[in-house]
Design an enzyme around this catalytic site. Structure first.
Site, mmCIF file in Angstrom:
data_model
loop_
_atom_site.group_PDB
_atom_site.id
_atom_site.type_symbol
_atom_site.label_atom_id
_atom_site.label_comp_id
_atom_site.label_asym_id
_atom_site.label_seq_id
_atom_site.Cartn_x
_atom_site.Cartn_y
_atom_site.Cartn_z
ATOM 1 C CB CYS A 1 33.476 46.545 37.125
ATOM 2 S SG CYS A 1 32.840 48.546 37.960
ATOM 3 C CD GLU B 1 39.018 48.242 35.371
ATOM 4 O OE1 GLU B 1 39.876 48.779 36.156
ATOM 5 O OE2 GLU B 1 38.068 47.962 36.075
#
Length: 252
Positions: free
Chosen positions: A2, A112
């Site tokens: 992340c 992402e």
């Protein structure tokens, strides 16, 4: 991993959602649609009050990118934004925080990137995706925090002498997120908040059971524009769908 996320809820909303005390008046973390490593972020944690000794759940700002207390300098913080759930209890950088300094990092969702190969008419690029709960609920990302003493500040009572930093625990991606990237932040269910935040709860095996699977598993994934690639860009327009490239139409 992340590496960017979105956190736009106000302190008033977050204290109500997590049953936490309000942050100190001088603590300011603006809403962000592009939270990046080393940025200040809101965290929910439990610590004993320095005067009364009573355990308090409080909302406070931390810097994203953990600096272990034994670090000589904070230069590696940007590389310590994630801790893998599979090894967090053993890694020297995280195991002390895992035992007694755990927190929740509220997020609206996270980004992402997925590699798109080149074609005959276009270069290869990375497509950003925004991944968030389908119901719009807040994500309570499991995190750890630490305090690092800055030796350049002689007075340890000076607030600038201490860095409060954090990291996000990640796990294997499931549900729709797994189609974009193999890792994702580990979000806790509300029923597990108390046990995760309690600093007296130090059994590593019991803690590991709280991190078995991402909470809910009902995520939606949608493409967003590449403006999010730059940390200089920040605003709700980052969550807009990408504009199709229709090319340039030549004249007659």
């Amino acid at each position: 991993m992340c590496g960017r996320y979105v956190s736009t809820r106000s302190p008033e909303d977050l204290t109500g959602l997590f049953g936490a005390l309000a942050p100190s008046p001088d603590a300011v973390v603006p809403p962000s649609w592009n939270v990046a490593p080393t940025d200040p972020v809101w965290a929910v944690l439990e610590r004993a009050d320095r005067v009364t000794g009573l355990l308090e759940r409080r909302l406070r700002p931390l810097r994203w990118g953990l600096v272990p207390p034994w670090s000589k300098d904070p230069g590696g913080a940007a590389r310590m934004i994630n801790a893998r759930v599979e090894t967090v209890a053993e890694k020297p950088a995280y195991r002390r925080a895992y035992a007694k300094r755990r927190c929740l990092l509220p997020a609206d969702g996270f980004y992402e990137w997925q590699a798109v190969p080149a074609t005959a008419t276009a270069k290869a690029y990375k497509q950003p995706w925004f991944i968030s709960p389908q119901d719009g609920a807040v994500m309570a990302m499991a995190g750890l925090y630490e305090f690092w003493r800055d030796p350049a500040v002689p007075d340890e009572d000076d607030p600038a002498a201490w860095w409060a930093t954090c990291t996000v625990i990640t796990t294997e991606a499931t549900d729709a997120a797994g189609r974009v990237h193999p890792r994702m932040p580990l979000a806790l269910a509300p029923a597990d908040y108390d046990a995760w935040l309690d600093p007296s709860h130090q059994d590593p095996h019991a803690l590991r059971t709280l991190l078995a699977t991402p909470a809910g598993g009902r995520l939606e994934v949608r493409a967003v524009g590449t403006a999010v690639n730059s940390v200089r860009n920040n605003g709700p327009e980052l969550l807009d769908a990408p504009v199709p490239d229709i090319g340039v139409v030549s004249g007659p």
